[in-house]
Design a protein around this motif. Structure first.
Motif, PDB file in Angstrom:
ATOM      1  N   LEU A   1       0.823  -1.205   0.000  1.00 35.33           N
ATOM      2  CA  LEU A   1       0.000   0.000   0.000  1.00 35.33           C
ATOM      3  C   LEU A   1       0.859   1.258   0.000  1.00 35.33           C
ATOM      4  O   LEU A   1       0.586   2.224  -0.730  1.00 35.33           O
ATOM      5  N   SER A   2       1.916   1.263   0.828  1.00 35.53           N
ATOM      6  CA  SER A   2       2.774   2.439   0.907  1.00 35.53           C
ATOM      7  C   SER A   2       3.564   2.639  -0.373  1.00 35.53           C
ATOM      8  O   SER A   2       3.745   3.774  -0.839  1.00 35.53           O
ATOM      9  N   ALA A   3       4.045   1.522  -0.976  1.00 40.46           N
ATOM     10  CA  ALA A   3       4.865   1.630  -2.188  1.00 40.46           C
ATOM     11  C   ALA A   3       4.045   2.066  -3.382  1.00 40.46           C
ATOM     12  O   ALA A   3       4.481   2.893  -4.188  1.00 40.46           O
ATOM     13  N   LEU A   4       2.838   1.500  -3.514  1.00 42.05           N
ATOM     14  CA  LEU A   4       2.048   1.777  -4.705  1.00 42.05           C
ATOM     15  C   LEU A   4       1.225   3.059  -4.567  1.00 42.05           C
ATOM     16  O   LEU A   4       1.115   3.835  -5.527  1.00 42.05           O
ATOM     17  N   LEU A   5       0.642   3.286  -3.355  1.00 38.53           N
ATOM     18  CA  LEU A   5      -0.276   4.408  -3.182  1.00 38.53           C
ATOM     19  C   LEU A   5       0.291   5.535  -2.347  1.00 38.53           C
ATOM     20  O   LEU A   5      -0.356   6.581  -2.189  1.00 38.53           O
ATOM     21  N   GLY A   6       1.430   5.349  -1.753  1.00 38.29           N
ATOM     22  CA  GLY A   6       2.063   6.413  -0.988  1.00 38.29           C
ATOM     23  C   GLY A   6       1.265   6.773   0.250  1.00 38.29           C
ATOM     24  O   GLY A   6       0.842   5.918   1.045  1.00 38.29           O
ATOM     25  N   GLY A   7       1.064   8.082   0.419  1.00 36.54           N
ATOM     26  CA  GLY A   7       0.337   8.558   1.607  1.00 36.54           C
ATOM     27  C   GLY A   7      -1.078   8.024   1.675  1.00 36.54           C
ATOM     28  O   GLY A   7      -1.603   7.721   2.763  1.00 36.54           O
ATOM     29  N   PHE A   8      -1.749   7.918   0.520  1.00 38.91           N
ATOM     30  CA  PHE A   8      -3.107   7.380   0.523  1.00 38.91           C
ATOM     31  C   PHE A   8      -3.128   5.930   0.982  1.00 38.91           C
ATOM     32  O   PHE A   8      -4.047   5.497   1.683  1.00 38.91           O
ATOM     33  N   GLY A   9      -2.124   5.174   0.583  1.00 37.13           N
ATOM     34  CA  GLY A   9      -2.041   3.789   1.026  1.00 37.13           C
ATOM     35  C   GLY A   9      -1.889   3.698   2.530  1.00 37.13           C
ATOM     36  O   GLY A   9      -2.483   2.825   3.181  1.00 37.13           O
ATOM     37  N   ARG A  10      -1.033   4.581   3.086  1.00 40.67           N
ATOM     38  CA  ARG A  10      -0.895   4.568   4.547  1.00 40.67           C
ATOM     39  C   ARG A  10      -2.202   5.005   5.231  1.00 40.67           C
ATOM     40  O   ARG A  10      -2.543   4.510   6.311  1.00 40.67           O
ATOM     41  N   PHE A  11      -2.968   5.925   4.587  1.00 39.97           N
ATOM     42  CA  PHE A  11      -4.272   6.312   5.122  1.00 39.97           C
ATOM     43  C   PHE A  11      -5.239   5.129   5.109  1.00 39.97           C
ATOM     44  O   PHE A  11      -5.982   4.903   6.079  1.00 39.97           O
ATOM     45  N   VAL A  12      -5.224   4.371   3.997  1.00 37.82           N
ATOM     46  CA  VAL A  12      -6.077   3.170   3.933  1.00 37.82           C
ATOM     47  C   VAL A  12      -5.706   2.193   5.042  1.00 37.82           C
ATOM     48  O   VAL A  12      -6.561   1.602   5.706  1.00 37.82           O
ATOM     49  N   SER A  13      -4.416   2.035   5.286  1.00 34.82           N
ATOM     50  CA  SER A  13      -3.963   1.140   6.351  1.00 34.82           C
ATOM     51  C   SER A  13      -4.448   1.637   7.716  1.00 34.82           C
ATOM     52  O   SER A  13      -4.876   0.837   8.568  1.00 34.82           O
ATOM     53  N   PHE A  14      -4.396   2.936   7.918  1.00 37.38           N
ATOM     54  CA  PHE A  14      -4.859   3.487   9.199  1.00 37.38           C
ATOM     55  C   PHE A  14      -6.377   3.286   9.363  1.00 37.38           C
ATOM     56  O   PHE A  14      -6.872   2.974  10.447  1.00 37.38           O
ATOM     57  N   VAL A  15      -7.128   3.471   8.263  1.00 34.94           N
ATOM     58  CA  VAL A  15      -8.576   3.236   8.316  1.00 34.94           C
ATOM     59  C   VAL A  15      -8.870   1.796   8.693  1.00 34.94           C
ATOM     60  O   VAL A  15      -9.762   1.498   9.504  1.00 34.94           O
ATOM     61  N   ILE A  16      -8.129   0.853   8.089  1.00 36.66           N
ATOM     62  CA  ILE A  16      -8.320  -0.565   8.431  1.00 36.66           C
ATOM     63  C   ILE A  16      -8.056  -0.790   9.921  1.00 36.66           C
ATOM     64  O   ILE A  16      -8.768  -1.548  10.595  1.00 36.66           O
ATOM     65  N   LEU A  17      -7.037  -0.109  10.459  1.00 35.25           N
ATOM     66  CA  LEU A  17      -6.720  -0.243  11.881  1.00 35.25           C
ATOM     67  C   LEU A  17      -7.889   0.245  12.751  1.00 35.25           C
ATOM     68  O   LEU A  17      -8.302  -0.428  13.705  1.00 35.25           O
ATOM     69  N   VAL A  18      -8.446   1.428  12.403  1.00 33.99           N
ATOM     70  CA  VAL A  18      -9.550   1.986  13.196  1.00 33.99           C
ATOM     71  C   VAL A  18     -10.801   1.121  13.085  1.00 33.99           C
ATOM     72  O   VAL A  18     -11.487   0.835  14.080  1.00 33.99           O
ATOM     73  N   VAL A  19     -11.102   0.677  11.855  1.00 30.61           N
ATOM     74  CA  VAL A  19     -12.292  -0.167  11.659  1.00 30.61           C
ATOM     75  C   VAL A  19     -12.156  -1.469  12.432  1.00 30.61           C
ATOM     76  O   VAL A  19     -13.107  -1.956  13.054  1.00 30.61           O
ATOM     77  N   THR A  20     -10.965  -2.044  12.402  1.00 29.15           N
ATOM     78  CA  THR A  20     -10.747  -3.302  13.121  1.00 29.15           C
ATOM     79  C   THR A  20     -10.965  -3.118  14.619  1.00 29.15           C
ATOM     80  O   THR A  20     -11.584  -3.963  15.285  1.00 29.15           O
ATOM     81  N   PHE A  21     -10.490  -1.998  15.158  1.00 29.02           N
ATOM     82  CA  PHE A  21     -10.680  -1.758  16.588  1.00 29.02           C
ATOM     83  C   PHE A  21     -12.169  -1.603  16.921  1.00 29.02           C
ATOM     84  O   PHE A  21     -12.669  -2.155  17.904  1.00 29.02           O
ATOM     85  N   ALA A  22     -12.900  -0.846  16.071  1.00 30.98           N
ATOM     86  CA  ALA A  22     -14.333  -0.646  16.326  1.00 30.98           C
ATOM     87  C   ALA A  22     -15.099  -1.957  16.248  1.00 30.98           C
ATOM     88  O   ALA A  22     -15.944  -2.263  17.099  1.00 30.98           O
ATOM     89  N   VAL A  23     -14.795  -2.768  15.228  1.00 33.71           N
ATOM     90  CA  VAL A  23     -15.492  -4.043  15.065  1.00 33.71           C
ATOM     91  C   VAL A  23     -15.130  -5.005  16.193  1.00 33.71           C
ATOM     92  O   VAL A  23     -15.969  -5.788  16.664  1.00 33.71           O
ATOM     93  N   GLY A  24     -13.902  -4.959  16.640  1.00 31.74           N
ATOM     94  CA  GLY A  24     -13.476  -5.885  17.681  1.00 31.74           C
ATOM     95  C   GLY A  24     -13.986  -5.534  19.063  1.00 31.74           C
ATOM     96  O   GLY A  24     -14.143  -6.410  19.914  1.00 31.74           O
ATOM     97  N   VAL A  25     -14.298  -4.234  19.316  1.00 36.76           N
ATOM     98  CA  VAL A  25     -14.745  -3.827  20.648  1.00 36.76           C
ATOM     99  C   VAL A  25     -16.211  -4.162  20.863  1.00 36.76           C
ATOM    100  O   VAL A  25     -16.612  -4.630  21.933  1.00 36.76           O
ATOM    101  N   VAL A  26     -17.081  -3.944  19.886  1.00 35.42           N
ATOM    102  CA  VAL A  26     -18.511  -4.160  20.061  1.00 35.42           C
ATOM    103  C   VAL A  26     -19.079  -4.763  18.790  1.00 35.42           C
ATOM    104  O   VAL A  26     -18.608  -4.460  17.687  1.00 35.42           O
ATOM    105  N   ALA A  27     -20.092  -5.625  18.949  1.00 38.83           N
ATOM    106  CA  ALA A  27     -20.663  -6.339  17.804  1.00 38.83           C
ATOM    107  C   ALA A  27     -21.807  -5.578  17.161  1.00 38.83           C
ATOM    108  O   ALA A  27     -22.424  -6.083  16.227  1.00 38.83           O
ATOM    109  N   THR A  28     -22.114  -4.376  17.640  1.00 44.87           N
ATOM    110  CA  THR A  28     -23.270  -3.640  17.123  1.00 44.87           C
ATOM    111  C   THR A  28     -22.884  -2.566  16.125  1.00 44.87           C
ATOM    112  O   THR A  28     -23.680  -1.654  15.872  1.00 44.87           O
ATOM    113  N   VAL A  29     -21.678  -2.620  15.565  1.00 43.39           N
ATOM    114  CA  VAL A  29     -21.284  -1.617  14.573  1.00 43.39           C
ATOM    115  C   VAL A  29     -22.103  -1.827  13.313  1.00 43.39           C
ATOM    116  O   VAL A  29     -22.640  -2.914  13.064  1.00 43.39           O
ATOM    117  N   PRO A  30     -22.233  -0.786  12.466  1.00 45.21           N
ATOM    118  CA  PRO A  30     -23.009  -0.929  11.227  1.00 45.21           C
ATOM    119  C   PRO A  30     -22.464  -2.039  10.330  1.00 45.21           C
ATOM    120  O   PRO A  30     -21.287  -2.401  10.376  1.00 45.21           O
TER     121      PRO A  30
END
Length: 664
Positions: free
Chosen positions: A574-603
């Motif tokens: 992601l970082s090599a091909l998309l640069g900063g946007f790739g790192r942003f996508v990686s950060f979004v995946i990190l946040v989404v994973t935390f939200a999904v892992g904390v509670v089962a009632t996420v959208p």
């Protein structure tokens, strides 16, 4: 000039990476996982670090003259003093409304529980006013400056305390209901005994009523006979009255004759003897008439006395007004009959004296002449007495007629009395049978009402209030089930941090006279090493901290090693091909994973992203290892595919990079 190895790492600015940078990258997952475990593991074990306040405004209720301070009891349950158990709890402070409001505003109190003034009254309303029960309520306010799960912890503590108080109150109420059932059973038993006694008494009463009906029928027969006798008495009294009237007339004539006889007594001795004979015969007839009347009058007088006694004693029931009238008439008739009988006796004595006088006159004509004037006076008195006797006998005849009428009326009503007594007997008998059926029904009802002992009531009340209990559950917010989440987030964050610091491509990507494949291998070789190091460290430390058995720890370490490599490769791509946007996508995946892992009632979309991401595959695998379920093999396969996808992204980045360096 310093020589560089083909795999020497460089930072994103082009400078060589120092060993401290590499070490920091390797330790990122361990640091994140350690901090998460340390900060979030079993927060309920550190509840004493949270300050809370209780405001008790409750006024104790009063039951049976005793104060019931349920607000104080609830405050004690919250603070922990009431149970006397050494349990983890908030650091509670009993305070007033002003301090509680100020504490919420400045963050001194994470939560404030307010117990209202009518709390005890409402909570005990089932016992004091069951027709208008009221639910007791408390107010829970949380500080706007509180932490993420402070409200959840507050709910756990307050619900535990209120449920315990509810259970105690419920058990007391249900226990009271069963005590009432026991008392009802005893009361029904006593009612059954009373109904049985009523049935027995009703049977005896029915027997007495039957005897009363029989006696009343006999009374009706006797009253009929009495009526006939009274009619006969009335007829005889009328005849006697006529005879006495004739006697009075004869006595008057006799008095006149005696006067004449006095003047010629000496010359009519023979006639005087005849007169004496006539007087003797006449007085004998009168005496016979009196002898015929006197026994009947005495019998009637006796029957009248018995009748009056029977009516006065209530043996002959009749309305009170009619009873007094009949008694008055009967007593008047009895009195008149007595007077007439006395007058008949006087008449008899007078007749006897007259006969004796006539005989003396016949025997002593000489003396008769001398006493003629006295005899004339006596004859006049006799005539007056005869008239008086005639009046008395006439009154006797009238009283006998009245008696005959009253007795006839009584005779007419006595059959109705007999019929009523018979109906009374039938009704009493039916009532006795109904009372017996009632007693049988009450006994059956008493047998069906349970009679519980105190221990049984306590056990049933406890079961009735909490018929269902959950076993095996846990109120812990973060336990061993949180380890997969911590591991996945830590390894993904480690991969993201790796390429926030390091360059994603080999430093000679543009200049090297090598194919895309070899350049890609040169680029991913350090990534493989760093990812493996991150996974190995996390996979070694976390199982030891969680107390996994050797087999489970080995599977966890292997999966962590693979996840560290795959996550590093994906972040590199992601970082090599998309640069900063790739790192942003990686950060979004990190946040989404935390939200999904904390509670089962996420959208749903967030759940879909989290499940389809590389971290989702790793979390499924870590969860399978932690719980001993299946799914580890699928997770390994998906992580391998994600690692290949990351390598492919890096290769595409190499291709793009080399194209930009070729001369046109």
């Amino acid at each position: 000039m310093t020589s560089r190895t083909p795999f020497q790492l460089q930072r994103r600015g082009g400078r060589p990476a120092r060993w401290s940078t590499v070490l920091g990258v390797i330790l990122v997952p361990l640091t994140i996982a350690g901090v998460l475990l340390w900060g979030l593991w079993n927060p309920q074990d550190r509840l004493e670090s949270v300050s809370a306040a209780v405001v008790n405004l409750d006024e104790p209720a009063e039951i049976d003259g005793q104060p019931v301070p349920l607000g104080r009891l609830l405050a004690g349950e919250l603070i922990g003093d009431a149970s006397g158990e050494d349990e983890q709890n908030f650091t509670w402070q009993l305070t007033d409304e002003d301090d509680a409001a100020a504490g919420l505003d400045d963050g001194r109190y994470a939560t404030v529980v307010t117990i209202p003034e009518n709390f005890s009254t409402a909570a005990t309303s089932l016992s004091t006013d069951p027709e208008q029960p009221e639910q007791a309520r408390i107010t829970v306010d949380s500080s706007e400056r509180g932490r993420l799960i402070d409200n959840a912890l507050t709910n756990v503590v307050t619900e535990t305390a209120t449920s315990l108080l509810n259970q105690q109150l419920g058990e007391q109420f249900v226990g009271g209901v069963f005590v009432g059932m026991n008392e009802i059973g005893s009361g029904v038993g006593e009612a059954a005994d009373g109904a049985r006694a009523l049935a027995d008494g009703g049977t005896q009463l029915a027997g007495g009523a039957s005897e009363l009906a029989d006696g009343t029928e006999q009374l009706a027969t006797g009253t009929g006979e009495l009526s006939q006798g009274a009619n006969q008495l009335a007829g005889g009294a009328n005849e006697a009255a006529a005879g006495v009237q004739q006697l009075a007339g004869g006595m008057s004539e006799f008095a006149a004759g005696v006067g004449e006889y006095a003047s010629g007594a000496r010359t009519a001795a023979t006639g005087q003897q005849q007169l004496a004979d006539g007087v003797r015969d006449y007085t004998g007839g009168v005496n016979q008439a009196i002898d015929a009347i006197a026994p009947g009058a005495a019998e009637i007088q006796e029957q009248l006395g018995n009748l009056i006694a029977a009516i006065e004693g209530g043996a002959i029931p009749m309305p009170e007004e009619q009873r007094q009238q009949v008694l008055a008439e009967l007593r008047a008739a009895q009195s008149e009959l007595g007077d007439g009988v006395g007058q008949l006796g006087a008449l008899r004595s007078a007749g006897t004296q007259l006969a004796a006088a006539a005989q003396q006159s016949a025997d002593g004509s000489a003396e008769l002449a001398a006493a003629a004037e006295g005899l004339a006076g006596g004859a006049n008195e006799l005539a007056t007495g005869a008239h008086t006797a005639a009046g008395g006998v006439s009154e006797l005849a009238g009283g006998a007629g009245t008696l005959a009428g009253g007795v006839s009326q009584l005779a007419e009503q006595t059959p109705q009395l007999a019929e009523g007594a018979s109906q009374l007997a039938d009704g009493t008998r039916a009532s006795a049978e109904g009372a017996g059926d009632l007693a049988d029904g009450l006994v059956e009802a008493r047998d069906q009402i349970p009679d519980y002992s105190e221990s049984q009531r306590d056990r049933i009340a406890e079961t009735a209030i909490t018929p269902v209990t959950a076993e095996g559950g846990s109120s812990d917010l973060f336990t061993a089930a949180g380890a997969p989440l911590f591991a996945g987030i830590a390894l993904w964050a480690g991969g993201l941090a790796m390429f926030l610091l390091l360059a994603p491509l080999w430093r000679r990507t543009r200049a090297a006279a090598l194919g895309v494949g070899r350049i890609t291998m040169h680029s991913i070789a350090p990534t493989l090493a760093l990812g493996a190091a991150q996974g190995a460290i996390a996979g070694t430390v976390l199982p030891a901290a969680l107390g996994y058995d050797p087999g489970q720890a080995l599977r966890f370490t292997g999966l962590a090693l693979l996840a560290g490599i795959a996550f590093a490769l994906v972040n590199q791509g992601l970082s090599a091909l998309l640069g900063g946007f790739g790192r942003f996508v990686s950060f979004v995946i990190l946040v989404v994973t935390f939200a999904v892992g904390v509670v089962a009632t996420v959208p749903g979309p967030l759940q879909a992203i989290g499940g389809a991401s590389p971290v989702g595959a790793a979390l499924d695998g870590f969860g399978a290892v932690a719980t001993g379920a299946s799914g580890t093999g699928l997770a390994v396969f998906l992580l391998f595919l994600w690692g290949c996808a990351g390598t492919l992204l890096t290769a595409l980045a190499v291709v793009r990079e080399r194209r930009t360096t070729r001369p046109v």
